[in-house]
Design a protein around this motif. Structure first.
Motif, mmCIF file in Angstrom:
data_model
loop_
_atom_site.group_PDB
_atom_site.id
_atom_site.type_symbol
_atom_site.label_atom_id
_atom_site.label_comp_id
_atom_site.label_asym_id
_atom_site.label_seq_id
_atom_site.Cartn_x
_atom_site.Cartn_y
_atom_site.Cartn_z
ATOM 1 N N LEU A 75 81.279 77.896 17.505
ATOM 2 C CA LEU A 75 81.286 78.918 18.581
ATOM 3 C C LEU A 75 79.806 78.847 18.866
ATOM 4 O O LEU A 75 79.206 78.869 20.230
ATOM 5 N N PHE A 76 78.750 78.908 17.949
ATOM 6 C CA PHE A 76 77.508 79.015 18.071
ATOM 7 C C PHE A 76 76.842 77.668 17.716
ATOM 8 O O PHE A 76 76.922 77.374 16.542
ATOM 9 N N THR A 77 76.235 76.922 18.521
ATOM 10 C CA THR A 77 75.408 75.780 18.046
ATOM 11 C C THR A 77 73.934 76.164 17.801
ATOM 12 O O THR A 77 73.170 74.924 17.541
ATOM 13 N N LEU A 78 73.554 77.113 18.086
ATOM 14 C CA LEU A 78 72.074 77.581 17.747
ATOM 15 C C LEU A 78 71.656 77.938 16.368
ATOM 16 O O LEU A 78 72.551 78.447 15.833
ATOM 17 N N SER A 79 70.572 77.628 15.836
ATOM 18 C CA SER A 79 70.185 78.182 14.770
ATOM 19 C C SER A 79 69.836 79.664 14.552
ATOM 20 O O SER A 79 69.477 80.313 15.765
ATOM 21 N N PRO A 80 70.067 80.494 13.628
ATOM 22 C CA PRO A 80 69.681 81.771 13.793
ATOM 23 C C PRO A 80 68.257 82.269 14.141
ATOM 24 O O PRO A 80 68.022 83.324 14.822
ATOM 25 N N PHE A 81 67.199 81.288 13.744
ATOM 26 C CA PHE A 81 65.990 81.539 14.224
ATOM 27 C C PHE A 81 65.670 81.402 15.844
ATOM 28 O O PHE A 81 65.269 82.187 16.476
ATOM 29 N N LEU A 82 66.428 80.628 16.267
ATOM 30 C CA LEU A 82 66.524 80.218 17.771
ATOM 31 C C LEU A 82 67.396 81.306 18.543
ATOM 32 O O LEU A 82 66.579 82.135 19.678
ATOM 33 N N ILE A 83 68.178 82.073 17.660
ATOM 34 C CA ILE A 83 68.931 83.144 18.536
ATOM 35 C C ILE A 83 68.126 84.566 18.437
ATOM 36 O O ILE A 83 67.832 85.026 19.487
ATOM 37 N N LEU A 84 67.508 84.433 17.469
ATOM 38 C CA LEU A 84 66.309 85.900 17.315
ATOM 39 C C LEU A 84 65.277 85.649 18.229
ATOM 40 O O LEU A 84 64.614 86.570 18.665
ATOM 41 N N SER A 85 64.748 84.476 18.220
ATOM 42 C CA SER A 85 63.697 84.046 19.211
ATOM 43 C C SER A 85 64.231 84.451 20.584
ATOM 44 O O SER A 85 63.398 84.987 21.335
ATOM 45 N N SER A 86 65.191 84.052 21.032
ATOM 46 C CA SER A 86 65.741 83.970 22.376
ATOM 47 C C SER A 86 65.991 85.516 22.450
ATOM 48 O O SER A 86 65.773 86.222 23.773
ATOM 49 N N SER A 87 66.499 86.362 21.570
ATOM 50 C CA SER A 87 66.490 87.783 21.635
ATOM 51 C C SER A 87 65.295 88.644 22.067
ATOM 52 O O SER A 87 65.335 89.465 22.924
ATOM 53 N N PHE A 88 64.288 88.268 21.278
ATOM 54 C CA PHE A 88 62.947 88.818 21.311
ATOM 55 C C PHE A 88 62.396 88.413 23.025
ATOM 56 O O PHE A 88 61.783 89.351 23.558
ATOM 57 N N VAL A 89 62.733 87.040 23.378
ATOM 58 C CA VAL A 89 62.141 86.998 24.740
ATOM 59 C C VAL A 89 62.907 87.728 25.714
ATOM 60 O O VAL A 89 62.472 88.222 26.693
ATOM 61 N N GLY A 90 64.177 87.820 25.497
ATOM 62 C CA GLY A 90 65.105 88.789 26.216
ATOM 63 C C GLY A 90 64.383 90.392 26.379
ATOM 64 O O GLY A 90 64.666 90.728 27.541
ATOM 65 N N LEU A 91 64.013 90.658 25.369
ATOM 66 C CA LEU A 91 63.452 91.886 25.350
ATOM 67 C C LEU A 91 62.199 92.178 26.242
ATOM 68 O O LEU A 91 61.961 93.000 26.766
ATOM 69 N N ILE A 92 61.423 91.046 25.783
ATOM 70 C CA ILE A 92 60.108 90.996 26.603
ATOM 71 C C ILE A 92 60.415 90.806 28.221
ATOM 72 O O ILE A 92 59.948 91.667 29.055
ATOM 73 N N ILE A 93 61.428 90.077 28.663
ATOM 74 C CA ILE A 93 61.758 89.842 29.920
ATOM 75 C C ILE A 93 62.496 91.395 30.425
ATOM 76 O O ILE A 93 62.356 91.856 31.619
ATOM 77 N N GLY A 94 63.222 92.008 29.779
ATOM 78 C CA GLY A 94 63.716 93.440 30.093
ATOM 79 C C GLY A 94 62.688 94.381 30.158
ATOM 80 O O GLY A 94 62.796 95.154 31.387
ATOM 81 N N THR A 95 61.436 94.485 29.438
ATOM 82 C CA THR A 95 60.394 95.230 29.689
ATOM 83 C C THR A 95 59.920 95.014 31.062
ATOM 84 O O THR A 95 59.148 95.580 31.855
ATOM 85 N N SER A 96 59.753 93.510 31.348
ATOM 86 C CA SER A 96 59.051 93.249 32.591
ATOM 87 C C SER A 96 59.839 93.431 33.417
ATOM 88 O O SER A 96 59.321 93.702 34.713
ATOM 89 N N ASP A 97 61.221 93.491 33.567
ATOM 90 C CA ASP A 97 61.915 93.856 34.679
ATOM 91 C C ASP A 97 61.983 95.132 35.069
ATOM 92 O O ASP A 97 62.105 95.750 36.184
ATOM 93 N N TYR A 98 61.668 96.031 34.091
ATOM 94 C CA TYR A 98 61.231 97.683 34.034
ATOM 95 C C TYR A 98 60.105 97.932 35.163
ATOM 96 O O TYR A 98 60.102 98.547 35.809
ATOM 97 N N PHE A 99 58.963 97.254 34.392
ATOM 98 C CA PHE A 99 57.747 97.333 35.188
ATOM 99 C C PHE A 99 57.914 96.800 36.711
ATOM 100 O O PHE A 99 57.182 97.367 37.534
ATOM 101 N N TYR A 100 58.502 95.629 36.870
ATOM 102 C CA TYR A 100 58.680 95.203 38.191
ATOM 103 C C TYR A 100 59.420 96.221 39.125
ATOM 104 O O TYR A 100 58.917 96.329 40.117
#
Length: 166
Positions: A75-100
């Motif tokens: 189901l998931f072909t990504l490594s756990p590190f890549l999933i955590l990294s993507s989640s962190f980038v998603g949080l940064i993008i969400g914060t950026s969207d709020y400021f936008y």
């Protein structure tokens, strides 16, 4: 379906969604605040919630893998590190969207358009420096025109302030 055809279709779908998101997103956000919208969280959540659309091609890809690999398909072909990294980038993008959304609610169109144009200039500069992006005369012409447009808009913006804005 052939793998190259699938990749081409996914690339085409991704390009269309990217085009719609980048062109319609700022306009819809601006219209929301011009016509009385007050909730920053709603606007920023809507900007970020577009990621759910990626579930459609991912589901198609998973179904295709299930057909070709039978029960061995993960189901998931990504490594756990890549999933955590993507989640962190998603949080940064969400914060950026709020400021936008905050900037769209408070700034006049002329100022906001200058900020968006400077974002394009920085993106182009960093693409050149970090990724060694080669620019053709066509891409340079496009970047210049997309930056000159907001500058002209800013020079003639005297009555474009939203209610309660700065």
């Amino acid at each position: 379906m052939e793998p190259n055809t699938m990749k081409t279709l996914l690339l085409f779908l991704s390009s269309i969604l990217l085009l719609l998101g980048f062109s319609a997103g700022p306009l819809i956000t601006r219209l929301y605040f011009i016509y009385g919208g007050k909730t920053l969280w709603l606007s920023s959540t809507l900007q970020t919630s577009g990621f759910l659309l990626i579930l459609i091609p991912l589901s198609i890809s998973y179904i295709h893998r299930r057909k070709t690999q039978a029960s061995r398909a993960k189901l998931f072909t990504l490594s756990p590190f890549l999933i955590l990294s993507s989640s962190f980038v998603g949080l940064i993008i969400g914060t950026s969207d709020y400021f936008y959304a905050y900037g769209s609610a408070r700034l006049p169109v002329s100022t906001a358009s200058l900020i968006y144009a400077s974002q394009l200039a920085f993106t182009a500069a960093f693409a050149y420096v970090l990724v060694k992006q080669k620019f053709s005369p066509y891409s340079v012409n496009t970047i210049v025109l997309l930056i000159v447009g907001p500058v002209v808009l800013a020079l003639h913006g005297s009555s474009d302030r939203p209610e309660g804005g700065v």
